[in-house]
Enzyme design. Structure first.
Site, PDB file in Angstrom:
ATOM      1  CE  LYS A 177       1.554 -93.676  23.412  1.00  0.00           C
ATOM      2  NZ  LYS A 177       1.576 -92.366  24.101  1.00  0.00           N
ATOM      3  CD  GLU A 181       5.899 -79.412  14.776  1.00  0.00           C
ATOM      4  OE1 GLU A 181       7.031 -79.164  15.257  1.00  0.00           O
ATOM      5  OE2 GLU A 181       4.845 -79.259  15.390  1.00  0.00           O
ATOM      6  CB  CYS A 187       8.320 -77.117  18.226  1.00  0.00           C
ATOM      7  SG  CYS A 187       7.694 -78.624  18.910  1.00  0.00           S
ATOM      8  CD  GLU A 189      12.834 -78.103  21.112  1.00  0.00           C
ATOM      9  OE1 GLU A 189      13.060 -79.328  21.101  1.00  0.00           O
ATOM     10  OE2 GLU A 189      11.870 -77.583  20.518  1.00  0.00           O
TER      11      GLU A 189
HETATM   12  C1  SIN Z   1       4.418 -77.031  18.591  1.00  0.00           C
HETATM   13  O1  SIN Z   1       4.989 -76.625  19.588  1.00  0.00           O
HETATM   14  O2  SIN Z   1       4.762 -78.076  18.042  1.00  0.00           O
HETATM   15  C2  SIN Z   1       3.265 -76.329  17.949  1.00  0.00           C
HETATM   16  C3  SIN Z   1       3.161 -74.920  18.265  1.00  0.00           C
HETATM   17  C4  SIN Z   1       2.218 -74.172  17.374  1.00  0.00           C
HETATM   18  O3  SIN Z   1       1.362 -74.728  16.679  1.00  0.00           O
HETATM   19  O4  SIN Z   1       2.358 -72.971  17.368  1.00  0.00           O
END
Ligand code: SIN
Length: 481
Positions: A178, A254, A288, A383
């Protein structure tokens, strides 16, 4: 859209090896100019059920292929992606906004997971363990978990899919993806190439949908789906974990991050400025693992801020397809508003904007440097996911470790320093799944990507990544005398 191979532009769902056009569709927009790029089929619970049946049938075939055979098909897919890198990157830039060179980088980065796991497929070794009784022998084999549901984000519309499904496919699992409703076109283009690569029907299914909750609930509540892998917010990750608990499904999460970037007094300042810039502004700050809180030792604070700000002022923002653009638009209005509010909160409590801080036409926020921050401001615990460099000052190692760890998140962290003993102490003390030491960029297929605390669990990439899609089975052999 101006791409060479128009057949990569798909707008239907991909289920059981067929392109299925739905009566209802949703719009996908270019975040740079808000123009509609496509009307994409809007999948529902019924489509998810169909995909699960297809993946179930396909599992019986795919999981019995030899590792070599699966590996060859994965390699075909990898080659097709590399051959079509320009078109895939173009699609990605138009639907997601990141500059074309960065999109090319993402396609190659994503493809590297397919190449890597095509190789790892052949290295799913078992074990023979001496038994505790003379009559017994113990063997261990690893088997694919079954159907995998992968729910993926908009910030890496291609690489976050391959990072999940390449190891799953290599292990012998079948998958249902998805993709984010903001960026389904990259996912569907990958499906078109997977189709050409020779995956049997039903091994890969892609369900675009504007209703993530409906698809997510269907995947988590169907007992045929054995594993959910999710990349996205901590809020949604917790919901998925709760939903998966009913059937005790395997889960990889994640989730969000709040990465500290610490510069110690003895650091190479120019290198730290470069590293921080790369980490902070990659994908316009929308990753992230982006630096979220920059901690500068008081003795180097002013020098760092001056050099860093000069670089930030030179950033060119604009349309990702234009030459020289370093940062594209943010993904949506909510993302821009959230960051503007973080700046308002911080300045109302005494922070100083050194450069930037203004909203620009469209989904743009000027690349910003903000100083004089403290842990009472919302920006400390949020964040940012945007182009704001948030700077804090510290005077001792113990204080900065405490500040860095003062977050529910635990994904990436970075620091610059030279003293050997300090490097070991700090690397061990940081409560994060990943630590960049004198580097601001550490994402690579060869390393285990993942977090601790509320950033999730499970690892993607590296030799560890395939384990997330395998069950260990122990066989005890008796009567061996
Ligand atoms: C992400 O922002 O979840 C992944 C970033 C990355 O693989 O460096």
């Amino acid at each position: 859209m101006k791409i060479k191979d128009q057949s990569l532009l798909k707008s239907e769902a991909y289920i059981n090896g067929e392109w299925i056009k739905k009566e209802t569709s949703f719009s996908v927009y270019n975040p740079f100019n808000n123009e509609e790029i496509a009307q994409v089929s809007d999948c529902t619970q019924a489509d998810t059920d169909l995909a699960i049946s297809a993946a179930d049938k396909a599992f019986k075939i795919w999981s019995t292929y030899t590792a070599n055979k699966r590996s060859r098909i994965l390699q075909n897919w990898y080659k097709l992606i590399i051959e079509n890198v320009k078109d895939l990157a173009h699609i990605l830039t138009v639907e997601q906004g990141k500059p074309l060179p960065e999109a090319i980088g993402e396609i190659k980065y994503g493809a590297s997971y397919i190449e890597w796991f095509a190789e790892e497929a052949k290295r799913v070794y078992g074990d023979v363990i001496p038994g505790q009784s003379k009559k017994n022998r113990i063997t261990v084999i690893k088997q694919p978990v079954g159907i995998v549901g992968a729910i993926t984000p908009w910030n890496f519309p291609s690489a976050m899919i391959t990072r999940k499904i390449a190891p799953a496919l290599a292990a012998g699992c079948t998958v249902i993806v998805k993709p984010s409703e903001y960026t389904p076109l990259s996912a569907l283009a990958l499906a078109e190439l997977a189709d050409r690569a020779g995956f049997p029907k039903g091994v890969i299914n892609i369900l675009p949908s504007n209703n993530a909750q409906e698809i997510g609930e269907t995947l988590t509540s169907n007992s045929k789906v054995k594993k959910i892998s999710f990349t996205g917010s901590t809020r949604v990750g917790k919901l998925i974990l709760k939903q998966s608990a009913d059937q005790v499904k395997k889960v990889t999460l994640e989730l969000g991050g709040n990465a500290p970037f610490i510069v110690f007094a003895d650091a190479d300042i120019d290198a730290a400025v470069e590293g921080c810039f790369a980490s902070k502004f990659r994908n316009g700050g929308q990753t992230c693992v982006c630096t979220n809180r920059i901690f500068l030792h008081e003795s180097i604070h002013d020098e760092f801020v001056e050099k860093f700000t000069a670089k930030v002022k030179s950033i060119k923002t604009g349309y990702g397809l234009e030459e020289g653009i370093q940062i594209g638009p943010m993904i949506n209005e909510d993302a821009v508003t959230k960051d503007i509010n973080l700046l308002k909160d911080a300045t109302s409590k005494g922070a100083t904007i050194i450069t930037g801080g203004q909203r620009k036409e469209g989904l743009f926020l000027e690349p910003t440097v903000i100083c004089d921050l403290d842990s009472q401001m919302d920006i400390f615990s949020s964040e940012i996911f945007g182009p704001i460099a948030a700077i804090y000052k510290f005077d001792s190692e113990s204080d900065v470790i405490e500040m860095a760890n003062n977050t529910n998140y635990g994904l990436a962290s970075y620091f610059y320093g030279r003293d050997y003993a300090l490097i070991w102490r700090v690397a061990e003390a940081l409560e994060f799944g990943m630590v960049g030491i004198n580097t601001g960029v550490m994402s690579t297929v060869a390393a285990p990507f993942g977090g601790v605390k509320e950033s999730g669990f499970g690892r993607e990439g590296s030799k560890y990544g395939i384990d997330e899609y395998l069950n260990i089975k122990y066989m005890c052999w008796g009567g061996v005398e």
